[in-house]
Design a protein around this motif. Structure first.
Motif, mmCIF file in Angstrom:
data_model
loop_
_atom_site.group_PDB
_atom_site.id
_atom_site.type_symbol
_atom_site.label_atom_id
_atom_site.label_comp_id
_atom_site.label_asym_id
_atom_site.label_seq_id
_atom_site.Cartn_x
_atom_site.Cartn_y
_atom_site.Cartn_z
ATOM 1 N N PHE A 77 -12.147 -0.269 12.927
ATOM 2 C CA PHE A 77 -13.442 -0.476 12.276
ATOM 3 C C PHE A 77 -14.394 0.677 12.596
ATOM 4 N N GLU A 78 -14.433 1.100 13.867
ATOM 5 C CA GLU A 78 -15.284 2.240 14.250
ATOM 6 C C GLU A 78 -14.881 3.496 13.484
ATOM 7 N N ILE A 79 -13.597 3.718 13.350
ATOM 8 C CA ILE A 79 -13.097 4.900 12.642
ATOM 9 C C ILE A 79 -13.492 4.859 11.172
ATOM 10 N N THR A 80 -13.355 3.696 10.548
ATOM 11 C CA THR A 80 -13.728 3.606 9.131
ATOM 12 C C THR A 80 -15.227 3.829 8.940
ATOM 13 N N ARG A 81 -16.018 3.354 9.856
ATOM 14 C CA ARG A 81 -17.468 3.598 9.760
ATOM 15 C C ARG A 81 -17.785 5.068 9.983
ATOM 16 N N LEU A 82 -17.114 5.672 10.943
ATOM 17 C CA LEU A 82 -17.335 7.085 11.243
ATOM 18 C C LEU A 82 -17.038 7.964 10.034
ATOM 19 N N PHE A 83 -15.954 7.659 9.327
ATOM 20 C CA PHE A 83 -15.555 8.460 8.178
ATOM 21 C C PHE A 83 -16.047 7.884 6.849
ATOM 22 N N ASP A 84 -16.856 6.848 6.919
ATOM 23 C CA ASP A 84 -17.494 6.248 5.739
ATOM 24 C C ASP A 84 -16.477 5.835 4.674
ATOM 25 N N ILE A 85 -15.468 5.084 5.132
ATOM 26 C CA ILE A 85 -14.512 4.496 4.203
ATOM 27 C C ILE A 85 -14.434 2.998 4.486
ATOM 28 N N SER A 86 -13.970 2.252 3.533
ATOM 29 C CA SER A 86 -13.845 0.807 3.722
ATOM 30 C C SER A 86 -12.551 0.489 4.467
ATOM 31 N N LEU A 87 -12.531 -0.665 5.094
ATOM 32 C CA LEU A 87 -11.287 -1.134 5.705
ATOM 33 C C LEU A 87 -10.206 -1.281 4.649
ATOM 34 N N ASN A 88 -10.591 -1.731 3.454
ATOM 35 C CA ASN A 88 -9.619 -1.864 2.363
ATOM 36 C C ASN A 88 -8.946 -0.532 2.061
ATOM 37 N N ASN A 89 -9.732 0.536 1.959
ATOM 38 C CA ASN A 89 -9.149 1.849 1.684
ATOM 39 C C ASN A 89 -8.275 2.312 2.835
ATOM 40 N N PHE A 90 -8.731 2.095 4.060
ATOM 41 C CA PHE A 90 -7.940 2.494 5.220
ATOM 42 C C PHE A 90 -6.568 1.841 5.167
ATOM 43 N N PHE A 91 -6.545 0.526 4.974
ATOM 44 C CA PHE A 91 -5.268 -0.174 4.984
ATOM 45 C C PHE A 91 -4.440 0.092 3.725
ATOM 46 N N ALA A 92 -5.089 0.454 2.625
ATOM 47 C CA ALA A 92 -4.333 0.870 1.436
ATOM 48 C C ALA A 92 -3.592 2.173 1.730
ATOM 49 N N TRP A 93 -4.253 3.091 2.456
ATOM 50 C CA TRP A 93 -3.596 4.341 2.829
ATOM 51 C C TRP A 93 -2.463 4.074 3.814
ATOM 52 N N VAL A 94 -2.685 3.159 4.752
ATOM 53 C CA VAL A 94 -1.618 2.795 5.690
ATOM 54 C C VAL A 94 -0.417 2.281 4.911
ATOM 55 N N GLU A 95 -0.682 1.442 3.931
ATOM 56 C CA GLU A 95 0.412 0.879 3.130
ATOM 57 C C GLU A 95 1.162 1.969 2.370
ATOM 58 N N MET A 96 0.457 3.002 1.912
ATOM 59 C CA MET A 96 1.120 4.108 1.206
ATOM 60 C C MET A 96 2.095 4.835 2.124
ATOM 61 N N PHE A 97 1.703 5.024 3.390
ATOM 62 C CA PHE A 97 2.573 5.715 4.345
ATOM 63 C C PHE A 97 3.690 4.822 4.869
ATOM 64 N N TYR A 98 3.479 3.525 4.853
ATOM 65 C CA TYR A 98 4.408 2.585 5.470
ATOM 66 C C TYR A 98 5.595 2.329 4.558
ATOM 67 N N ASP A 99 6.793 2.490 5.092
ATOM 68 C CA ASP A 99 7.973 2.215 4.284
ATOM 69 C C ASP A 99 8.983 1.365 5.049
ATOM 70 N N GLY A 100 8.551 0.790 6.137
ATOM 71 C CA GLY A 100 9.448 -0.028 6.956
ATOM 72 C C GLY A 100 9.469 -1.474 6.518
ATOM 73 N N ASP A 101 10.210 -2.263 7.278
ATOM 74 C CA ASP A 101 10.211 -3.700 7.028
ATOM 75 C C ASP A 101 9.611 -4.376 8.248
ATOM 76 N N ASP A 102 9.315 -5.643 8.112
ATOM 77 C CA ASP A 102 8.657 -6.381 9.185
ATOM 78 C C ASP A 102 9.640 -7.051 10.132
ATOM 79 N N ASN A 103 10.897 -6.738 10.037
ATOM 80 C CA ASN A 103 11.895 -7.425 10.848
ATOM 81 C C ASN A 103 12.145 -6.795 12.206
ATOM 82 N N ASP A 104 11.557 -5.606 12.477
ATOM 83 C CA ASP A 104 11.861 -4.964 13.740
ATOM 84 C C ASP A 104 10.709 -4.990 14.733
#
Length: 82
Positions: free
Chosen positions: A54-81
Motif C-alpha cells: 500500500f505504501e509503495i502504491t501511494r508513493l508511485f501514485d498507482i492504485s492497488l488494482n493496477n499494482f495487482f493487475a501488473w503482478v497478474e501479468m507477470f505471474y504465470d505459476g499455479d497455486d499448488n506449490d
C-alpha cells in the motif's frame, strides 16, 4: 505465498522503482526499510506485507488494482506449490 508470486511482485516493484529513476537505496530510505530488504523483495526472496505494498502504491501514485493487475501479468505459476 509461492515463489512465482513473490517474484512477480518483486518485478512490479523493480519496474516502478526503475521507471521513476530511483535506486534501491533511495526507495529503501523512502519506505524506512533497508536496501537489502528491498533487494530481497525485488528478487522474490521475501514477501512484502500488504501494508508495504500500500505504501509503495501511494508513493508511485498507482492504485492497488493496477499494482495487482501488473503482478497478474507477470505471474504465470499455479497455486499448488505454496
Amino acid at each position: 505465498m509461492n515463489k512465482e508470486l513473490k517474484e512477480s511482485i518483486g518485478k512490479v516493484i523493480n519496474y516502478l522503482r526503475e521507471t521513476n529513476d530511483l535506486t534501491q537505496d533511495e526507495l529503501a530510505d523512502m519506505l524506512d526499510k533497508t536496501t537489502n530488504y528491498i533487494s530481497m523483495i525485488e528478487n522474490g526472496a521475501r514477501s512484502p506485507s500488504l501494508g508495504l505494498i500500500f505504501e509503495i502504491t501511494r508513493l508511485f501514485d498507482i492504485s492497488l488494482n493496477n499494482f495487482f493487475a501488473w503482478v497478474e501479468m507477470f505471474y504465470d505459476g499455479d497455486d499448488n506449490d505454496g
